[in-house]
Scaffold this active site. Structure first.
Site, PDB file in Angstrom:
ATOM      1  N   ARG A  59     -28.834  58.642  41.226  1.00  0.00           N
ATOM      2  CA  ARG A  59     -27.976  58.194  42.370  1.00  0.00           C
ATOM      3  C   ARG A  59     -26.538  57.640  41.967  1.00  0.00           C
ATOM      4  O   ARG A  59     -25.709  57.956  42.647  1.00  0.00           O
ATOM      5  CB  ARG A  59     -28.724  57.073  43.100  1.00  0.00           C
ATOM      6  N   THR A  60     -26.475  57.359  40.852  1.00  0.00           N
ATOM      7  CA  THR A  60     -24.978  56.858  40.429  1.00  0.00           C
ATOM      8  C   THR A  60     -24.371  57.988  40.228  1.00  0.00           C
ATOM      9  O   THR A  60     -23.236  58.118  40.628  1.00  0.00           O
ATOM     10  CB  THR A  60     -25.247  56.172  38.821  1.00  0.00           C
TER      11      THR A  60
ATOM     12  N   LYS B 218     -28.922  68.670  22.155  1.00  0.00           N
ATOM     13  CA  LYS B 218     -29.060  69.982  21.120  1.00  0.00           C
ATOM     14  C   LYS B 218     -28.487  69.493  19.654  1.00  0.00           C
ATOM     15  O   LYS B 218     -28.297  70.171  18.815  1.00  0.00           O
ATOM     16  CB  LYS B 218     -28.386  71.101  21.257  1.00  0.00           C
TER      17      LYS B 218
ATOM     18  N   ARG C  85     -22.347  57.420  31.432  1.00  0.00           N
ATOM     19  CA  ARG C  85     -23.509  56.737  31.230  1.00  0.00           C
ATOM     20  C   ARG C  85     -24.385  56.868  29.912  1.00  0.00           C
ATOM     21  O   ARG C  85     -24.376  58.079  29.452  1.00  0.00           O
ATOM     22  CB  ARG C  85     -24.384  57.098  32.370  1.00  0.00           C
TER      23      ARG C  85
ATOM     24  N   HIS D  20     -22.733  47.675  33.970  1.00  0.00           N
ATOM     25  CA  HIS D  20     -22.527  48.659  34.881  1.00  0.00           C
ATOM     26  C   HIS D  20     -21.581  48.275  35.943  1.00  0.00           C
ATOM     27  O   HIS D  20     -22.084  47.792  37.045  1.00  0.00           O
ATOM     28  CB  HIS D  20     -23.885  48.808  35.649  1.00  0.00           C
TER      29      HIS D  20
END
Lengths: 315, 184
Positions: free
Chosen positions: A61-62, A89, A111, A139
């Site tokens: 959602r963010t 990776k 994030r 946040h």
């Protein structure tokens, strides 16, 4: 608003924002709400700007909210996420950063599970950096959209009694929210099961309550936090039923709050654990408005940051 | 920052009112009535012009025209060259613009870039039957092929001069048009 000039090229946390800056973001967001009501929900403002959404942690959602905000501003956006990319990776953060830099983005939305990774990135790249959540640290856009939602409903934030209830220790939302609401003059109370409270809850700068009833008594705003079932939270309480018994918000318990209380939740909700369906879908709930406002607030943030960074090169 | 000094007053409040009354009559005449007319003021000083014209049309024609406000900040073509970002304000269009004759109102017509932005903004709200442009002062120096349909007064200017329109509603009660000189 007179004479105030937005100077910031990155949005890393609420901690460093002044009250004036917070109010400026909220005021700017007011203008972007209207864009979503138009037949053509897009303005050409960030045309030709590139935004990279760098998500080291899953967040549907963010990320979607940022993506919509970017698209409505006509920016070009690219998503990097952990699954299916070099991020999984074994590439180091520094190498990822260098690669990003080579692509010359104007803004990077990041994030990450670890605190202050966005701050480190901001020091190393020329692009503006937006923190979209760094562990349980900050946040900022969530806090801003929550404050924005409260202000739209109550006409003010100052003097309001706000209760934040649930998994305080692991929430990425709490810290930024407490900081933001206190800067705007609200009285904030946090509450949760002892196993889900930080070691020194007072350090967050909010009043501490140890029961749901105590926390929401007389509250104008109640923010329920998500029990993160997929994470460590499982071990923090005996059963979901017991959690609901003590910390689940029901219509009956709401009696103790102010008559015009509003209920918020950052999502995704666990119905029947931290919040009863009757509350989530009830007249007090502004949960879906939070989602809509999130896009407007993120548009405001991207708009303000893009202006500063592009100006730096020529100045 | 360059410095501005007032050279002279071009129009007093009473002359401005006379110009705007004439503009109101012209707008109605050109549209052949008030039926599909709508006024939209471009922030900041197009707004009091639109309000005045609407009040005048209400007085003479008995018609209450919808009046909108348009903020063109998000459509400016110079956003990447100026910093920090200008303050964005809300646009408010009280009715759908589809099939309306929308009269954009602004105080000064200069390069035409503001009006280009305003037209782009309007198009995102719908499909007006026509867009017309009413400006209090046309000072020349167009950079785009844009012209005004209704002009309060044309003023010859040099490119170091600035026209400053003040309205009571936006400028602490002062209502005047002045010619300023930009000094380096």
């Amino acid at each position: 608003m007179s004479g105030f000039r937005w100077q910031r090229g990155d949005l890393l946390g609420v901690a460093e924002l002044s009250t004036e800056e917070i109010v400026h973001v909220l005021d700017t967001a007011e203008s972007f709400v209207e864009v979503a009501a138009r037949p053509i929900k897009k303005v050409p403002t960030l045309r030709g700007k590139t935004v990279i959404n760098l998500f080291f942690e899953a967040s549907t959602r963010t990320r979607s909210s940022f993506e919509i905000a970017e698209k409505r501003l006509s920016a070009d956006n690219v998503n990097f996420s952990t699954s299916g990319s070099s991020l999984s990776k074994g590439e180091t953060l520094l190498d990822t950063t260098r690669n990003l830099e080579a692509m010359a983005p104007d803004l990077v939305v990041i994030r990450h599970a670890h605190p202050r990774v966005p701050h480190g990135l901001a020091e190393r790249v020329g692009a503006g950096v937006v923190n979209a959540g760094d562990g349980a640290h900050e946040h900022p856009t969530q806090a801003l959209l929550d404050a924005f939602t409260i202000r739209r409903h109550k006409g003010r934030v100052e003097g309001l009694r706000v209760a934040i209830v649930g998994d305080v220790a692991h929430s990425r939302v709490v810290r930024s929210n407490v900081l933001c609401l206190r800067k705007l003059g609200a009285e904030v109370t946090i509450a949760g099961p002892r196993t889900m409270m930080p070691e020194q809850p007072e350090a967050l700068g909010a009043r501490v309550a140890w029961s749901l009833e105590e926390a929401i008594s007389g509250a104008d705003v109640i923010m329920m936090l998500r029990v993160q079932l997929e994470r460590q939270a499982r071990a923090s309480f005996p059963s979901e039923r017991e959690y609901f018994e003590f910390f689940g918000l029901t219509a009956g318990r709401l009696q103790a709050a102010a008559d015009d209380v509003i209920i918020m939740h950052p999502g995704p909700m666990n119905r029947g654990i931290e919040i009863a369906s009757e509350v989530a879908d009830g007249p007090w709930s502004v949960i879906l408005e939070q989602v809509a406002n999130g896009v407007a607030v993120r548009m405001a943030v991207l708009y303000l940051l893009a202006g500063v960074k592009s100006g730096e090169g020529s100045a | 920052m360059s410095h501005l000094t007032v050279k002279r007053t071009l129009f007093e409040a009473r002359q401005m009112a006379r110009m705007m009354r004439r503009m109101a009559a012209e707008i109605v005449e050109r549209a052949g009535g008030t039926e599909t007319l709508m006024l939209v003021g471009v922030r900041t000083r197009g707004v009091p012009l639109a309000d005045f014209v609407a009040a005048e049309i209400a007085r003479t024609e008995g018609a209450d025209l919808p009046v909108g406000v348009l903020d063109i900040t998000l459509y400016r073509d110079d956003l990447s060259t100026i910093a920090p970002q200008p303050v964005v304000k809300e646009s408010v269009l009280p009715v759908a613009i589809d099939d309306k004759i929308v009269v954009l109102c602004d105080d000064v017509l200069y390069s035409g870039r503001t009006i280009r932005a305003a037209m782009d903004a309007l198009m995102d709200y719908g499909r007006p039957k026509a867009i017309r442009l009413a400006v209090l002062i046309d000072r020349g120096h167009r950079e785009l092929p844009i012209h005004a349909d209704c002009v309060g007064e044309k003023v010859q200017t040099t490119d170091t001069e600035v026209i400053k329109v003040s309205y009571a509603a936006t400028d602490d009660g002062r209502e005047i048009v002045e010619l300023l000189e930009r000094e380096a």
